[in-house]
Design an enzyme around this catalytic site. Structure first.
Site, PDB file in Angstrom:
ATOM      1  CB  SER A   1      24.274  33.582  47.360  1.00 53.35           C
ATOM      2  OG  SER A   1      25.081  34.626  46.923  1.00 53.35           O
ATOM      3  CD  GLU A   2      30.712  34.102  50.393  1.00 50.49           C
ATOM      4  OE1 GLU A   2      31.517  35.117  50.222  1.00 50.49           O
ATOM      5  OE2 GLU A   2      31.353  33.055  50.090  1.00 50.49           O
ATOM      6  CG  ASN A   3      24.578  38.155  47.365  1.00 55.60           C
ATOM      7  OD1 ASN A   3      24.521  36.962  47.400  1.00 55.60           O
ATOM      8  ND2 ASN A   3      23.646  38.710  46.590  1.00 55.60           N
ATOM      9  N   GLY A   4      23.520  37.593  50.840  1.00 59.01           N
ATOM     10  CA  GLY A   4      22.156  37.367  51.649  1.00 59.01           C
ATOM     11  C   GLY A   4      21.138  36.933  50.990  1.00 59.01           C
TER      12      GLY A   4
END
Length: 206
Positions: free
Chosen positions: A50-53
């Site tokens: 997921s791009e938020n880490g």
């Protein structure tokens, strides 16, 4: 009977999940692409990012499993798998841009016949998950995008509720056709002329 919006989204997600392979690192974009997490084949070792880490995203939680601290880039609650790790969004995008993602699934408002879209990531293969047409049956697959672009000639495959289309140097190849769709229907809802493989498109497994 026409498919509901939810049925369309689920069909698209299920088809894309069939492209996953053991050992893949996969980025799921915001919106419809996140549904792919629910259809990873059982026993397959795929690491969802997921791009938020977050590395190790699981399927959507049951109501009894909801943890408000576990969210994806679209701020939806998710689950974590054994071995999940967390890091900064800067590291997350470095992973994407550095070519460490095998496959990404993105949503798009428009895609054109050269594989240009309004969303992009630096993965080895780019799948677009989108409904084939607008609510008033206007094509979303165009000869040329009319929206501002963030990627030119980056799309490899387009998956809709009606078809799987490969983006090739020669144009858009209609590789698979859904059982409730016809070639004429898909072409009427697509602005570019679609190429058809010898023997015609295969049935889409759904």
């Amino acid at each position: 009977m026409p498919l509901t919006e939810d049925q369309k989204r689920e069909r698209i997600a299920r088809r894309i999940a069939l492209e996953l392979r053991d050992g893949y690192y996969v980025n799921l974009g915001i919106g419809m692409p996140t549904l792919v997490a629910n259809y990873v084949p059982k026993g397959m070792d795929v690491i969802l990012q997921s791009e938020n880490g977050m590395l190790g995203v699981g399927p959507y939680p049951l109501e009894s499993e909801v943890d408000p601290d576990l969210i994806n880039a679209g701020k939806e609650t998710i689950t974590e798998l054994p071995g999940t790790c967390f890091f900064s969004s800067a590291d997350s995008f470095a992973m994407i841009r550095g070519g460490h993602v095998d496959l990404t699934v993105l949503g798009a408002l428009q895609v054109d016949e050269k594989g240009t879209l309004d969303l992009v990531a630096g993965a080895k293969r780019v799948f677009i998950a989108m409904e084939h047409a607008t609510r008033d049956n206007k094509p979303k697959i165009l000869k040329k995008c009319t929206l501002p672009l963030t990627g030119v000639e980056v799309v490899d495959h387009i998956v809709t509720e009606l078809a799987l289309i490969d983006v090739t140097p020669g144009g858009l190849l209609l590789r698979e056709l859904a059982p409730d769709a016809t070639l004429d229907l898909v072409q009427s809802l697509s602005e570019p002329l679609l190429l058809v493989p010898p023997g015609g498109p295969k049935p889409m497994p759904i």
